[in-house]
Design an enzyme around this catalytic site. Structure first.
Site, PDB file in Angstrom:
ATOM      1  N   HIS A  41      12.755  41.965 139.043  1.00  0.00           N
ATOM      2  CA  HIS A  41      13.917  42.354 139.842  1.00  0.00           C
ATOM      3  C   HIS A  41      15.047  43.003 139.060  1.00  0.00           C
ATOM      4  O   HIS A  41      16.068  43.358 139.635  1.00  0.00           O
ATOM      5  CB  HIS A  41      14.454  41.127 140.588  1.00  0.00           C
ATOM      6  CG  HIS A  41      14.837  39.994 139.683  1.00  0.00           C
ATOM      7  ND1 HIS A  41      15.471  38.868 140.147  1.00  0.00           N
ATOM      8  CD2 HIS A  41      14.696  39.804 138.338  1.00  0.00           C
ATOM      9  CE1 HIS A  41      15.691  38.033 139.144  1.00  0.00           C
ATOM     10  NE2 HIS A  41      15.223  38.589 138.046  1.00  0.00           N
ATOM     11  N   HIS A  42      14.887  43.156 137.737  1.00  0.00           N
ATOM     12  CA  HIS A  42      15.938  43.800 136.943  1.00  0.00           C
ATOM     13  C   HIS A  42      15.743  45.314 136.818  1.00  0.00           C
ATOM     14  O   HIS A  42      16.651  46.003 136.350  1.00  0.00           O
ATOM     15  CB  HIS A  42      15.987  43.201 135.540  1.00  0.00           C
ATOM     16  CG  HIS A  42      16.362  41.754 135.506  1.00  0.00           C
ATOM     17  ND1 HIS A  42      17.500  41.262 136.113  1.00  0.00           N
ATOM     18  CD2 HIS A  42      15.744  40.682 134.948  1.00  0.00           C
ATOM     19  CE1 HIS A  42      17.564  39.953 135.916  1.00  0.00           C
ATOM     20  NE2 HIS A  42      16.511  39.582 135.220  1.00  0.00           N
ATOM     21  N   ALA A  43      14.584  45.827 137.199  1.00  0.00           N
ATOM     22  CA  ALA A  43      14.319  47.257 137.054  1.00  0.00           C
ATOM     23  C   ALA A  43      15.131  48.070 138.056  1.00  0.00           C
ATOM     24  O   ALA A  43      15.222  47.736 139.236  1.00  0.00           O
ATOM     25  CB  ALA A  43      12.828  47.531 137.237  1.00  0.00           C
TER      26      ALA A  43
END
Length: 227
Positions: A41-43
């Site tokens: 979910h950090h991309a």
């Protein structure tokens, strides 16, 4: 050897979003499905971040809301210990996707994005307080937003023994959290697809067992609801 490892890594990176998308499609048909990967979910759209190269949650949600019929709304429930900043950024102007993140405030990323709903927790938060914060918000979100699908990031890094966590959940606390989320969503008549999210430990066997908690909770909910 390095080239072979790079190819294998990139293949795994591509398979993650594919697995999440498949889980989402199966959930829409059967009511509940679990992937054994995902939660990256950090991309962001233009770059990777925080060990994440492709945002599987965003890829899945984008694909499912772009299908011509039926027009869908998707709720992303992100209970990884780190805020899903990439996901929040990607969907900040997308009314068909609601991002809900419960995370440790004093943890990565240093610069948070704005989710549709952010719940920030203090270091050392334990089972009871953590679950109460989830229970405070999930029912009214389901009732008010009325999603056609929930994508659930069931990160195990809120665990007390996680090397990057800072929260204090136990194995039982993670199980009760996952059981509550799945039961509440399925009871509302809404399909749910899960991904495993973050978890960091040098003891791979122990970490693998921790990641299996969501699948044990899902099996219990599947049987109880006759899916």
């Amino acid at each position: 050897m390095k080239q072979k490892c790079d190819v294998m890594y990139l293949s795994a990176v591509r398979c993650g979003p594919g697995g999440t998308l498949l889980a989402g499609q199966i959930a829409l048909q059967r009511g509940l499905a679990c992937s054994t990967a995902g939660g990256t979910h950090h991309a962001f759209p233009s770059h990777g971040s925080g060990f994440c190269l492709l945002n599987d949650l965003a890829v899945t949600a984008k694909h499912l809301i772009s299908e011509p019929t039926p027009k869908r709304k998707i709720l992303i429930v992100d209970l990884d210990v780190h805020q899903g900043d990439g996901t929040a950024f990607i969907f900040k102007d997308e009314p068909s996707v609601f991002t809900f993140s419960v995370h440790c405030q004093r943890n990565f990323p240093l610069r948070k994005q704005q989710s549709d709903l952010d719940v920030s927790l203090e270091d050392g938060t334990e089972d009871r307080e953590y679950l109460s914060r989830v229970q405070e918000h999930l029912p009214w979100l389901l009732e008010s937003f009325r999603p056609d699908l929930v994508l659930y990031d069931s990160g195990v890094d809120p665990h007390w023994d996680d090397e990057l966590g800072k929260l204090r959940l136990t194995d039982e606390g993670l199980y009760r959290r996952d059981l509550y989320v799945l039961h509440t969503v399925v009871k509302s008549g809404i399909p749910v697809a899960t991904v495993i999210g973050g978890g960091y430990s040098r003891d791979i066997d122990r970490l693998a067992r921790r990641h299996s908690i969501i699948h044990r909770a899902a099996l219990k909910v599947w049987r109880e609801h006759g899916l």
